[in-house]
Write an enzyme that holds these catalytic residues in place. Structure first.
Site, PDB file in Angstrom:
ATOM      1  N   TYR A   1     -33.278  31.878   3.380  1.00  0.00           N
ATOM      2  CA  TYR A   1     -34.160  31.821   4.576  1.00  0.00           C
ATOM      3  C   TYR A   1     -34.049  30.383   5.068  1.00  0.00           C
ATOM      4  O   TYR A   1     -34.352  30.269   6.421  1.00  0.00           O
ATOM      5  CB  TYR A   1     -35.693  32.441   4.105  1.00  0.00           C
ATOM      6  CG  TYR A   1     -36.640  32.264   5.205  1.00  0.00           C
ATOM      7  CD1 TYR A   1     -36.917  33.532   5.820  1.00  0.00           C
ATOM      8  CD2 TYR A   1     -37.436  31.123   5.650  1.00  0.00           C
ATOM      9  CE1 TYR A   1     -37.681  33.402   6.907  1.00  0.00           C
ATOM     10  CE2 TYR A   1     -38.248  31.004   6.642  1.00  0.00           C
ATOM     11  CZ  TYR A   1     -38.420  32.486   7.333  1.00  0.00           C
ATOM     12  OH  TYR A   1     -39.218  32.444   8.342  1.00  0.00           O
TER      13      TYR A   1
ATOM     14  N   PHE B   1     -29.935  32.501  37.676  1.00  0.00           N
ATOM     15  CA  PHE B   1     -29.558  33.601  36.888  1.00  0.00           C
ATOM     16  C   PHE B   1     -30.760  34.266  36.370  1.00  0.00           C
ATOM     17  O   PHE B   1     -31.970  33.687  36.385  1.00  0.00           O
ATOM     18  CB  PHE B   1     -28.832  32.941  35.673  1.00  0.00           C
ATOM     19  CG  PHE B   1     -28.175  34.049  34.955  1.00  0.00           C
ATOM     20  CD1 PHE B   1     -27.169  34.912  35.275  1.00  0.00           C
ATOM     21  CD2 PHE B   1     -28.874  34.686  33.752  1.00  0.00           C
ATOM     22  CE1 PHE B   1     -26.680  36.155  34.703  1.00  0.00           C
ATOM     23  CE2 PHE B   1     -28.455  35.655  33.015  1.00  0.00           C
ATOM     24  CZ  PHE B   1     -27.382  36.481  33.632  1.00  0.00           C
ATOM     25  N   THR B   2     -30.339  35.426  36.376  1.00  0.00           N
ATOM     26  CA  THR B   2     -31.595  36.539  36.017  1.00  0.00           C
ATOM     27  C   THR B   2     -32.524  36.024  34.984  1.00  0.00           C
ATOM     28  O   THR B   2     -33.777  35.930  35.165  1.00  0.00           O
ATOM     29  CB  THR B   2     -31.134  37.963  35.615  1.00  0.00           C
ATOM     30  OG1 THR B   2     -30.165  37.878  34.625  1.00  0.00           O
ATOM     31  CG2 THR B   2     -30.401  38.609  37.099  1.00  0.00           C
TER      32      THR B   2
ATOM     33  N   ASP C   1     -26.789  25.148  31.625  1.00  0.00           N
ATOM     34  CA  ASP C   1     -26.724  26.457  31.141  1.00  0.00           C
ATOM     35  C   ASP C   1     -25.128  26.344  30.500  1.00  0.00           C
ATOM     36  O   ASP C   1     -24.034  26.365  31.502  1.00  0.00           O
ATOM     37  CB  ASP C   1     -27.033  27.288  32.073  1.00  0.00           C
ATOM     38  CG  ASP C   1     -26.810  28.830  31.502  1.00  0.00           C
ATOM     39  OD1 ASP C   1     -25.946  29.017  30.512  1.00  0.00           O
ATOM     40  OD2 ASP C   1     -27.312  29.721  31.983  1.00  0.00           O
TER      41      ASP C   1
ATOM     42  N   LYS D   1     -20.730  34.500  24.951  1.00  0.00           N
ATOM     43  CA  LYS D   1     -19.680  34.396  25.902  1.00  0.00           C
ATOM     44  C   LYS D   1     -18.767  33.423  25.224  1.00  0.00           C
ATOM     45  O   LYS D   1     -17.874  33.937  24.546  1.00  0.00           O
ATOM     46  CB  LYS D   1     -20.153  33.902  27.489  1.00  0.00           C
ATOM     47  CG  LYS D   1     -21.314  35.039  28.025  1.00  0.00           C
ATOM     48  CD  LYS D   1     -22.382  35.319  27.708  1.00  0.00           C
ATOM     49  CE  LYS D   1     -23.462  36.105  28.737  1.00  0.00           C
ATOM     50  NZ  LYS D   1     -24.698  36.265  27.946  1.00  0.00           N
TER      51      LYS D   1
ATOM     52  N   ARG E   1     -24.422  43.135  40.915  1.00  0.00           N
ATOM     53  CA  ARG E   1     -24.852  41.783  40.972  1.00  0.00           C
ATOM     54  C   ARG E   1     -25.312  41.648  42.462  1.00  0.00           C
ATOM     55  O   ARG E   1     -24.699  40.658  43.415  1.00  0.00           O
ATOM     56  CB  ARG E   1     -23.760  40.624  40.687  1.00  0.00           C
ATOM     57  CG  ARG E   1     -23.526  41.036  39.227  1.00  0.00           C
ATOM     58  CD  ARG E   1     -24.630  40.051  38.120  1.00  0.00           C
ATOM     59  NE  ARG E   1     -25.786  40.986  37.828  1.00  0.00           N
ATOM     60  CZ  ARG E   1     -26.490  40.494  36.761  1.00  0.00           C
ATOM     61  NH1 ARG E   1     -26.373  39.648  35.883  1.00  0.00           N
ATOM     62  NH2 ARG E   1     -27.682  41.029  36.574  1.00  0.00           N
TER      63      ARG E   1
ATOM     64  N   PHE F   1     -33.042  45.370  37.120  1.00  0.00           N
ATOM     65  CA  PHE F   1     -31.734  45.884  37.176  1.00  0.00           C
ATOM     66  C   PHE F   1     -31.253  46.494  35.852  1.00  0.00           C
ATOM     67  O   PHE F   1     -30.468  47.264  35.771  1.00  0.00           O
ATOM     68  CB  PHE F   1     -30.683  44.897  37.277  1.00  0.00           C
ATOM     69  CG  PHE F   1     -30.454  43.656  36.813  1.00  0.00           C
ATOM     70  CD1 PHE F   1     -31.520  42.674  36.913  1.00  0.00           C
ATOM     71  CD2 PHE F   1     -29.694  43.625  35.477  1.00  0.00           C
ATOM     72  CE1 PHE F   1     -31.469  41.534  36.003  1.00  0.00           C
ATOM     73  CE2 PHE F   1     -29.766  42.680  34.485  1.00  0.00           C
ATOM     74  CZ  PHE F   1     -30.704  41.466  34.890  1.00  0.00           C
TER      75      PHE F   1
HETATM   76  N1  F0G Z   1     -27.013  32.317  31.166  1.00  0.00           N
HETATM   77  C1  F0G Z   1     -26.125  32.746  31.800  1.00  0.00           C
HETATM   78  C2  F0G Z   1     -25.305  31.986  32.948  1.00  0.00           C
HETATM   79  C3  F0G Z   1     -25.565  34.194  31.291  1.00  0.00           C
HETATM   80  O1  F0G Z   1     -24.707  34.759  32.116  1.00  0.00           O
HETATM   81  C4  F0G Z   1     -26.542  34.707  30.611  1.00  0.00           C
HETATM   82  C5  F0G Z   1     -26.452  36.330  30.029  1.00  0.00           C
HETATM   83  C6  F0G Z   1     -27.589  34.023  29.838  1.00  0.00           C
HETATM   84  C7  F0G Z   1     -27.883  32.763  30.386  1.00  0.00           C
HETATM   85  C8  F0G Z   1     -28.430  34.833  28.921  1.00  0.00           C
HETATM   86  O2  F0G Z   1     -27.886  34.807  27.698  1.00  0.00           O
HETATM   87  O3  F0G Z   1     -27.693  37.359  27.379  1.00  0.00           O
HETATM   88  O4  F0G Z   1     -27.642  35.751  25.484  1.00  0.00           O
HETATM   89  O5  F0G Z   1     -29.688  36.049  26.294  1.00  0.00           O
HETATM   90  N2  F0G Z   1     -25.493  37.104  30.798  1.00  0.00           N
HETATM   91  C9  F0G Z   1     -25.146  38.404  30.406  1.00  0.00           C
HETATM   92  C10 F0G Z   1     -24.299  38.837  31.651  1.00  0.00           C
HETATM   93  C11 F0G Z   1     -26.283  39.369  30.127  1.00  0.00           C
HETATM   94  O6  F0G Z   1     -23.999  40.009  31.395  1.00  0.00           O
HETATM   95  O7  F0G Z   1     -23.780  38.154  32.476  1.00  0.00           O
HETATM   96  P1  F0G Z   1     -28.120  36.117  26.721  1.00  0.00           P
END
Ligand code: F0G
Length: 476
Positions: free
Chosen positions: A73, A125-126, A216, A259, A383, A450
């Site tokens: 843990y 970013f979303t 990021d 990624k 997108r 989305f």
């Molecule tokens: N920042 C960027 C630039 C991203 O592309 C993503 C995720 C995140 C943060 C968030 O990371 O998914 O590990 O919580 N992008 C995915 C995509 C969902 O399909 O582009 P996460």
């Protein structure tokens, strides 16, 4: 010297069969999914280009590492391996693991953002913006204008426009800006890189005004490759050196290891400031797990530590981005409108140019993802208007200049032959593009719509075409 092709620096040891479907089966599937590719079952997908997130193939070393999980843990051995890998390659002394990128974004936003704060960034970013807004902040775009133009071939479309940033700082005051949010590469702009010169200029500007920079770092390794290839003076530097130099311009970083780091799950928050890190370690216990696992199993942290080492290898990154560019160049040769220059993790179709007969309200990018799936079982992601969501202050739809479909390439998963099939499928859709109808919302969730929204086809191709048809009919 005669041109020599490159090839993937790995061979395939294990295969996962793909399922092909008929058009009739895909019609049933997309209807059941509410015309949203996120709601499809993976079993109904042939080539899955939805995302490069968590979809990488791990190496034999990473799988071997999974067997070395220390599932204690607290104080897992694998945490210390991960911490050391992040410190070595990203340079942040404090490393707080999280289950994925948005876990780190959540902790960071709670830590630094308060009501009324303004967070400038090089395009939204979303998930990043959603957490900034949930914490009471407002995002302001300070990316260079070229980023909003899919035809501009600017080599660093991820650059921050320092004049735009300065205007915000003068307007609201540096004390209302908790940090500048910089992404490398910029996902929503088409996987476009930021230059090291721009990062350094941003660092100098913000430092003189006491504003933090948060990177990021999700695709920073891919960004480093563009710097090495395109930015004068960096050709002889290694990817690892450039990555470290990029991170050197930031006070902290959020990371989705899903990624660049070649794992199926995992992320981290990196910080330099001791007291900030102490508070972040305290917050992570509430939302993710103890600060030495942050929602991850020991084995996941081991795989990520190994993935970080593999991701900065020169032959790996060349083949990774080489494959994306192979697909992009094939589409350019076929006359398909895509975002230029070709990005690092994906090829982005310009849906506005692909389907000029559809108004934005007819959601052209969403409609194009559905047509591509129906044509060939290839799953892509919208997108554009749907992803941009609504402005929380006004409740109105945001209208981003870019209306794109992302063909995202998972790392080490598909072959060049798969890429050829993708090109042929997009070409086939291009042939009947004039007859593609738009979509409209049937249901729309409050957050990150989305992912879960449902749609239905519009009864006519578009309002504009309907009006034209009516006029033509009246004239006859
Ligand atoms: N920042 C960027 C630039 C991203 O592309 C993503 C995720 C995140 C943060 C968030 O990371 O998914 O590990 O919580 N992008 C995915 C995509 C969902 O399909 O582009 P996460």
């Amino acid at each position: 010297m005669k041109h020599r092709s490159w090839a993937e620096p790995w061979r395939i040891k294990m295969v996962e069969p793909l399922r092909m479907t008929t058009r009739a089966e895909r019609e049933v599937a997309i209807r059941a999914a509410g015309y949203n590719t996120f709601l499809l079952r993976s079993d109904d997908v042939y080539i899955d280009l939805l995302t490069d997130s968590g979809t990488s193939a791990m190496s034999d070393r990473q799988w071997a590492g999974m067997m070395l999980g220390d599932e204690a843990y607290a104080g897992s051995r694998n945490f210390y391996r991960l911490e050391a890998a992040v410190q070595q390659h990203y340079g942040f002394p404090h490393v707080i693991p999280t289950h994925q990128g948005r876990g780190a974004e959540h902790i960071l936003s709670r830590l630094l953002i308060a009501d009324g704060h303004v967070v400038p960034g090089n395009m939204y970013f979303t998930t990043t913006r959603a957490h900034q807004e949930l914490a009471g902040g407002a995002f302001r775009d300070v990316i260079i204008d070229e980023a909003h133009d899919p035809t501009s071939e600017h080599p660093f479309k991820g650059d921050v426009d320092l004049a735009k940033l300065d205007a915000i700082v003068r307007d609201v005051g540096a004390e209302w800006i908790p940090y500048v949010s910089v992404a490398a590469t910029v996902n929503m702009a088409g996987g476009q890189p930021i230059s090291l010169a721009n990062l350094r200029a941003l660092r100098a500007y913000t430092q003189s005004r006491g504003i933090r920079v948060i990177l990021d770092a999700t695709r920073a390794v891919e960004n480093a490759w563009f710097i090495q290839q395109r930015e004068p003076g960096h050709r002889s530097e290694s990817i690892a050196e450039i990555l470290f130099a990029m991170c050197d311009c930031a006070d902290g970083a959020t990371m989705s290891g899903k990624k660049d780091s070649l794992v199926n799950i995992g992320g981290w928050l990196g910080l330099r400031d001791d007291s900030l890190a102490e508070r972040a370690r305290n917050l992570v216990v509430l939302f993710e797990g103890l600060h030495t696992y942050g929602g991850l199993a020991g084995r996941d942290m081991e795989a990520m530590a190994i993935g970080i080492e593999e991701s900065v290898q020169e032959d790996y990154i060349r083949a990774r981005i080489g494959q994306v560019h192979y697909l992009g160049n094939a589409l350019i040769d076929a006359g398909i409108p895509i975002v230029l220059p070709i990005g690092g993790h994906a090829v982005f179709l310009d849906a506005a140019a692909f389907l000029p007969h559809l108004d934005r309200e007819a959601l052209p990018a969403q409609a194009l993802t559905c047509e591509l799936f129906l044509e060939s079982g290839i799953r892509a992601m919208e997108r554009g208007t749907v992803s941009a969501g609504r402005d929380p202050a006004t409740g109105k739809n945001r209208t981003p200049p870019l209306e794109l479909v992302r063909l995202t390439i998972p790392r080490r998963v598909y072959t060049q032959a798969h890429m050829d099939v993708v090109t042929e499928s997009v070409q086939a859709v291009w042939e009947f593009r004039d007859s593609i109808r738009g979509l409209r919302f049937v249901s729309e969730p409050e957050y990150l719509r989305f992912f879960q929204a449902r749609f239905e086809p519009l009864p006519v191709v578009s309002a504009r075409v309907a009006a034209e048809e009516e006029t033509a009919g009246a004239a006859v």
